[in-house]
Scaffold this active site. Structure first.
Site, PDB file in Angstrom:
ATOM      1  N   ASP A   1       0.159  -0.952  -0.072  1.00 60.06           N
ATOM      2  CA  ASP A   1       0.245  -0.473   0.552  1.00 60.06           C
ATOM      3  C   ASP A   1       0.512   1.417  -0.079  1.00 60.06           C
ATOM      4  OD1 ASP A   1      -3.068   0.773   1.751  1.00 60.06           O
ATOM      5  OD2 ASP A   1      -1.935   1.989   0.982  1.00 60.06           O
TER       6      ASP A   1
ATOM      7  N   ASP B   1       4.106   1.923  -4.428  1.00 61.10           N
ATOM      8  CA  ASP B   1       3.724   2.662  -5.080  1.00 61.10           C
ATOM      9  C   ASP B   1       3.301   0.986  -6.285  1.00 61.10           C
ATOM     10  OD1 ASP B   1       1.796   3.291  -7.080  1.00 61.10           O
ATOM     11  OD2 ASP B   1       2.701   5.239  -6.792  1.00 61.10           O
TER      12      ASP B   1
ATOM     13  N   THR C   1     -16.008  -2.591  -9.861  1.00 59.68           N
ATOM     14  CA  THR C   1     -17.252  -2.796  -9.134  1.00 59.68           C
ATOM     15  C   THR C   1     -18.322  -2.105 -10.329  1.00 59.68           C
ATOM     16  OG1 THR C   1     -18.517  -0.426  -8.674  1.00 59.68           O
ATOM     17  CG2 THR C   1     -16.309  -0.689 -10.232  1.00 59.68           C
ATOM     18  N   ASP C   2     -19.522  -2.645  -9.718  1.00 60.64           N
ATOM     19  CA  ASP C   2     -20.508  -2.627 -10.399  1.00 60.64           C
ATOM     20  C   ASP C   2     -20.911  -1.395 -11.783  1.00 60.64           C
ATOM     21  OD1 ASP C   2     -20.875  -0.678  -8.347  1.00 60.64           O
ATOM     22  OD2 ASP C   2     -22.803  -1.796  -7.393  1.00 60.64           O
ATOM     23  N   GLU C   3     -20.422  -0.385 -10.794  1.00 63.20           N
ATOM     24  CA  GLU C   3     -20.144   0.811 -11.944  1.00 63.20           C
ATOM     25  C   GLU C   3     -19.776   0.689 -12.950  1.00 63.20           C
ATOM     26  OE1 GLU C   3     -19.099   5.055  -9.866  1.00 63.20           O
ATOM     27  OE2 GLU C   3     -19.406   3.714  -8.010  1.00 63.20           O
TER      28      GLU C   3
ATOM     29  N   TYR D   1     -13.776   7.785 -12.617  1.00 59.51           N
ATOM     30  CA  TYR D   1     -13.576   6.400 -11.349  1.00 59.51           C
ATOM     31  C   TYR D   1     -13.772   5.205 -12.619  1.00 59.51           C
ATOM     32  CZ  TYR D   1     -14.828   2.792  -7.961  1.00 59.51           C
ATOM     33  OH  TYR D   1     -14.483   2.033  -6.890  1.00 59.51           O
TER      34      TYR D   1
ATOM     35  N   ALA E   1     -15.185   4.766 -15.399  1.00 67.20           N
ATOM     36  CA  ALA E   1     -13.960   4.613 -16.401  1.00 67.20           C
ATOM     37  C   ALA E   1     -12.618   3.627 -16.563  1.00 67.20           C
ATOM     38  CB  ALA E   1     -13.498   5.766 -16.765  1.00 67.20           C
TER      39      ALA E   1
ATOM     40  N   LYS F   1     -11.876   1.817 -13.741  1.00 65.20           N
ATOM     41  CA  LYS F   1     -11.819   0.312 -13.308  1.00 65.20           C
ATOM     42  C   LYS F   1     -12.425  -0.066 -14.426  1.00 65.20           C
ATOM     43  CE  LYS F   1     -12.096  -0.132  -9.520  1.00 65.20           C
ATOM     44  NZ  LYS F   1     -10.821  -1.219  -8.692  1.00 65.20           N
TER      45      LYS F   1
ATOM     46  N   ASN G   1     -20.024  -1.232  -0.960  1.00 66.78           N
ATOM     47  CA  ASN G   1     -20.040  -1.657   0.680  1.00 66.78           C
ATOM     48  C   ASN G   1     -20.177  -1.270   1.737  1.00 66.78           C
ATOM     49  OD1 ASN G   1     -17.314  -4.407   0.126  1.00 66.78           O
ATOM     50  ND2 ASN G   1     -19.015  -3.453  -1.468  1.00 66.78           N
TER      51      ASN G   1
HETATM   52  P1  NAD Z   1      -9.954   2.848  -0.479  1.00 67.83           P
HETATM   53  O1  NAD Z   1     -10.321   4.238  -1.774  1.00 67.83           O
HETATM   54  O2  NAD Z   1     -10.424   2.690   1.055  1.00 67.83           O
HETATM   55  O3  NAD Z   1      -9.054   1.804  -0.476  1.00 67.83           O
HETATM   56  C1  NAD Z   1      -7.897   2.034  -1.284  1.00 67.83           C
HETATM   57  C2  NAD Z   1      -6.218   2.017  -0.767  1.00 67.83           C
HETATM   58  O4  NAD Z   1      -5.903   2.025  -1.869  1.00 67.83           O
HETATM   59  C3  NAD Z   1      -5.634   2.684   0.192  1.00 67.83           C
HETATM   60  O5  NAD Z   1      -5.466   2.328   1.424  1.00 67.83           O
HETATM   61  C4  NAD Z   1      -4.885   3.525  -0.589  1.00 67.83           C
HETATM   62  O6  NAD Z   1      -3.771   4.057   0.702  1.00 67.83           O
HETATM   63  C5  NAD Z   1      -4.451   2.643  -1.239  1.00 67.83           C
HETATM   64  N1  NAD Z   1      -3.618   2.854  -2.978  1.00 67.83           N
HETATM   65  C6  NAD Z   1      -4.337   3.814  -3.514  1.00 67.83           C
HETATM   66  N2  NAD Z   1      -3.289   4.270  -4.735  1.00 67.83           N
HETATM   67  C7  NAD Z   1      -1.938   2.946  -4.928  1.00 67.83           C
HETATM   68  C8  NAD Z   1      -1.200   2.846  -4.914  1.00 67.83           C
HETATM   69  N3  NAD Z   1      -1.003   3.900  -6.131  1.00 67.83           N
HETATM   70  N4  NAD Z   1       0.260   1.773  -4.793  1.00 67.83           N
HETATM   71  C9  NAD Z   1      -0.879   1.232  -4.014  1.00 67.83           C
HETATM   72  N5  NAD Z   1      -1.869   1.272  -3.090  1.00 67.83           N
HETATM   73  C10 NAD Z   1      -2.711   2.279  -3.012  1.00 67.83           C
HETATM   74  O7  NAD Z   1     -11.139   1.926  -1.045  1.00 67.83           O
HETATM   75  P2  NAD Z   1     -11.925   0.893  -1.022  1.00 67.83           P
HETATM   76  O8  NAD Z   1     -13.685   1.470  -0.664  1.00 67.83           O
HETATM   77  O9  NAD Z   1     -11.544  -0.078   0.103  1.00 67.83           O
HETATM   78  O10 NAD Z   1     -12.086   0.144  -2.122  1.00 67.83           O
HETATM   79  C11 NAD Z   1     -11.085  -1.316  -2.974  1.00 67.83           C
HETATM   80  C12 NAD Z   1     -11.590  -1.574  -4.089  1.00 67.83           C
HETATM   81  O11 NAD Z   1     -12.601  -2.101  -3.692  1.00 67.83           O
HETATM   82  C13 NAD Z   1     -11.028  -0.585  -5.369  1.00 67.83           C
HETATM   83  O12 NAD Z   1     -10.284  -0.847  -6.267  1.00 67.83           O
HETATM   84  C14 NAD Z   1     -12.567  -0.124  -5.289  1.00 67.83           C
HETATM   85  O13 NAD Z   1     -12.162   0.551  -6.739  1.00 67.83           O
HETATM   86  C15 NAD Z   1     -13.290  -1.500  -4.619  1.00 67.83           C
HETATM   87  N6  NAD Z   1     -14.503  -1.325  -4.280  1.00 67.83           N
HETATM   88  C16 NAD Z   1     -15.230  -0.283  -4.001  1.00 67.83           C
HETATM   89  C17 NAD Z   1     -16.017  -0.471  -3.282  1.00 67.83           C
HETATM   90  C18 NAD Z   1     -16.760   0.219  -1.974  1.00 67.83           C
HETATM   91  O14 NAD Z   1     -18.052   0.268  -1.836  1.00 67.83           O
HETATM   92  N7  NAD Z   1     -15.839   0.838  -1.561  1.00 67.83           N
HETATM   93  C19 NAD Z   1     -17.394  -1.455  -3.946  1.00 67.83           C
HETATM   94  C20 NAD Z   1     -17.437  -2.205  -5.210  1.00 67.83           C
HETATM   95  C21 NAD Z   1     -15.561  -2.118  -5.576  1.00 67.83           C
HETATM   96  O1  DAU Z   2     -21.212   0.897  -6.373  1.00 68.36           O
HETATM   97  C1  DAU Z   2     -19.799   0.355  -6.208  1.00 68.36           C
HETATM   98  C2  DAU Z   2     -18.674   2.161  -5.681  1.00 68.36           C
HETATM   99  O2  DAU Z   2     -19.253   2.598  -4.166  1.00 68.36           O
HETATM  100  C3  DAU Z   2     -17.322   1.499  -5.543  1.00 68.36           C
HETATM  101  O3  DAU Z   2     -17.495   1.300  -6.256  1.00 68.36           O
HETATM  102  C4  DAU Z   2     -16.707   3.334  -4.901  1.00 68.36           C
HETATM  103  O4  DAU Z   2     -15.587   3.176  -4.680  1.00 68.36           O
HETATM  104  C5  DAU Z   2     -17.539   3.621  -3.491  1.00 68.36           C
HETATM  105  O5  DAU Z   2     -17.206   4.902  -3.187  1.00 68.36           O
HETATM  106  C6  DAU Z   2     -18.139   3.528  -4.084  1.00 68.36           C
HETATM  107  O6  DAU Z   2     -19.175   4.540  -4.396  1.00 68.36           O
HETATM  108  P1  DAU Z   2     -20.938   5.499  -4.841  1.00 68.36           P
HETATM  109  O7  DAU Z   2     -20.627   7.077  -5.603  1.00 68.36           O
HETATM  110  O8  DAU Z   2     -21.764   5.138  -4.931  1.00 68.36           O
HETATM  111  O9  DAU Z   2     -19.842   5.865  -2.651  1.00 68.36           O
HETATM  112  P2  DAU Z   2     -20.737   7.418  -1.942  1.00 68.36           P
HETATM  113  O10 DAU Z   2     -20.808   6.613  -1.087  1.00 68.36           O
HETATM  114  O11 DAU Z   2     -19.528   8.267  -2.355  1.00 68.36           O
HETATM  115  O12 DAU Z   2     -21.687   8.047  -2.564  1.00 68.36           O
HETATM  116  C7  DAU Z   2     -22.847   6.671  -2.551  1.00 68.36           C
HETATM  117  C8  DAU Z   2     -24.479   7.383  -2.721  1.00 68.36           C
HETATM  118  O13 DAU Z   2     -24.855   8.776  -1.980  1.00 68.36           O
HETATM  119  C9  DAU Z   2     -24.317   8.773  -3.755  1.00 68.36           C
HETATM  120  O14 DAU Z   2     -25.571   8.050  -5.251  1.00 68.36           O
HETATM  121  C10 DAU Z   2     -23.402   9.758  -3.478  1.00 68.36           C
HETATM  122  C11 DAU Z   2     -24.258  10.098  -2.463  1.00 68.36           C
HETATM  123  N1  DAU Z   2     -23.209  11.121  -1.229  1.00 68.36           N
HETATM  124  C12 DAU Z   2     -22.110  10.876  -1.791  1.00 68.36           C
HETATM  125  C13 DAU Z   2     -21.554  11.685  -0.408  1.00 68.36           C
HETATM  126  C14 DAU Z   2     -20.178  11.516  -0.392  1.00 68.36           C
HETATM  127  C15 DAU Z   2     -24.329  11.926  -0.639  1.00 68.36           C
HETATM  128  O15 DAU Z   2     -25.865  12.430  -1.548  1.00 68.36           O
HETATM  129  N2  DAU Z   2     -23.744  12.485   0.419  1.00 68.36           N
HETATM  130  C16 DAU Z   2     -22.710  12.933  -0.087  1.00 68.36           C
HETATM  131  O16 DAU Z   2     -21.950  14.060   0.710  1.00 68.36           O
END
Ligand code: NAD
Ligand code: DAU
Length: 335
Positions: A33, A59, A125-127, A153, A155, A157, A183
């Site tokens: 990380d 990195d 991701t589902d995005e 983002y 695009a 992924k 999640n």
């Molecule tokens: P996060 O932003 O909490 O964590 C990302 C981690 O990656 C951090 O620890 C950061 O330091 C590290 N990182 C970033 N750039 C780096 C680099 N160049 N080299 C090494 N480490 C690096 O993200 P998350 O929410 O835990 O998501 C993890 C993965 O799951 C991502 O690939 C995201 O696209 C995917 N994902 C997230 C969600 C969600 O709801 N959070 C849902 C579906 C998929």
């Molecule tokens: O679907 C999976 C994705 O879920 C992951 O790939 C991304 O990494 C993760 O960040 C998440 O994306 P979202 O854009 O859905 O998550 P976020 O928590 O940023 O926003 C969730 C929803 O809430 C979205 O519709 C935007 C809205 N939102 C978000 C924030 C931060 C608000 O209304 N107010 C806010 O302040």
């Protein structure tokens, strides 16, 4: 079995490490990380002393460093969580998303080719499927839904997913991809909806809801996601994509209201909508359910209750982020 877990100081990666410690105590884990703003080494403090765990600040796009670590550690499996993950940040500054999410993924896979692994797993991701309309609740994302992205983002992924499949076809790299819905759970960086709303509600700050708040997300408890990835590593078919989601759709307003009710206060403020804001995400998890026997186990009511309780009981974790103290922890431990 030696696993490289990239992005393990972030939200899902750290939960995956905790999951593995319990499910497979015999695994050796190396966490790679770079500790961006989203990486928090304090989250991993309890595993840092574990002799079968190693943390390396690196990195994933740094080819020389990544190759040197592969040469030294020779991993069996690589699970790639490392990414820039926040949509709003990608709208402000797309470039770093390409650097980490696309280039970083290709560097990791080049190292996997050079040193040989039994699996490279890409956490996607589902995005990548874009969004669905609110008035068609019969529609879901399947693995066959075309890629159709909205934000820089998503695009980035989707680009990484295409590269992963290309490395499989061209070089025979043994890959799998999981595409997961939103999640929630402990250790999520408080820029994302659920932890941000909890923090603001507790601290008497307004809760900023984008647009009309009717956007829908399919929420999955993080431990259920970790279990799905573990299953894909064990039983998944090389070259396949698996959708992971919970049939648990909630509008943003519903989620925010649940938080207000649990915290006992909170003042919603409707703010300017996110540019290109996806309306609805909804995963059809039939493939992973039929082929690998995975189903989400945590009902939303239970998962969100325990998540809110966790943030309330761990205010220090959140306050260290807001004060910036978490950024000095690496130097404290590694000098
Ligand atoms: P996060 O932003 O909490 O964590 C990302 C981690 O990656 C951090 O620890 C950061 O330091 C590290 N990182 C970033 N750039 C780096 C680099 N160049 N080299 C090494 N480490 C690096 O993200 P998350 O929410 O835990 O998501 C993890 C993965 O799951 C991502 O690939 C995201 O696209 C995917 N994902 C997230 C969600 C969600 O709801 N959070 C849902 C579906 C998929
Ligand atoms: O679907 C999976 C994705 O879920 C992951 O790939 C991304 O990494 C993760 O960040 C998440 O994306 P979202 O854009 O859905 O998550 P976020 O928590 O940023 O926003 C969730 C929803 O809430 C979205 O519709 C935007 C809205 N939102 C978000 C924030 C931060 C608000 O209304 N107010 C806010 O302040």
């Amino acid at each position: 079995m030696k696993l490289f877990v990239t992005g393990g100081a972030g939200f899902i990666g750290s939960n995956f490490i905790f999951y593995l410690r319990k499910a497979h105590p015999d695994y050796q884990i190396v966490c790679l990380d770079s500790l961006t703003y989203a990486g928090n080494l304090m989250t991993l403090k309890d595993v840092l002393k574990d002799p079968s765990f190693r943390f390396v600040k690196i990195d994933i796009a740094d080819r020389a460093a990544v190759f040197a670590l592969f040469e030294e550690e020779k991993p069996d499996v690589v699970v790639n969580f490392a990414a820039e993950s926040h949509v709003d940040r990608s709208i402000k500054n797309p470039e770093v998303f390409l650097q980490t999410n696309v280039l970083g993924t290709s560097v990791l896979m080049d190292a996997c080719r050079a040193f040989g692994v039994s699996r490279f797993h890409q956490v996607s991701t589902d995005e990548v499927y874009g969004d669905l309309p609110l008035d068609r609740p019969d529609l879901f994302f399947t693995e066959k839904t075309p890629l159709h992205t909205s934000s820089p983002y998503s695009a980035s992924k989707a680009s990484a997913d295409l590269l992963v499949m290309a490395y499989h076809r061209t070089y025979g790299l043994p890959v799998t991809i999981s595409r997961c819905s939103n999640n929630y759970g402990p250790y999520q960086f408080p820029e994302k909806l659920i932890p941000l709303m909890i923090f603001n509600a507790v601290n008497g700050k307004p809760l900023p809801v984008y647009g009309d708040g009717k956007n829908v997300r399919d929420w999955l408890f993080v431990e259920d996601h970790c279990r799905a990835i573990d299953l894909i590593l064990q039983k998944g078919k090389v070259g396949e994509v698996y959708n992971v989601g919970g049939h648990n759709e909630k509008s943003n307003l519903e989620v925010v209201q649940t938080i207000i009710d649990a915290v006992g206060k909170g003042d919603i403020r409707f703010v300017k909508d996110r540019a290109g804001h996806d309306r609805r995400y909804a995963i059809d998890p039939k493939k992973i359910s039929d082929e690998l026997g995975w189903l989400p186990e945590t009902p939303f009511a239970k998962g969100i209750e325990s998540t809110i309780r966790w943030y309330l009981a761990n205010e220090d974790w959140m306050n260290d982020i807001f004060s910036g103290a978490y950024r000095t922890y690496y130097d404290k431990i590694f000098g």
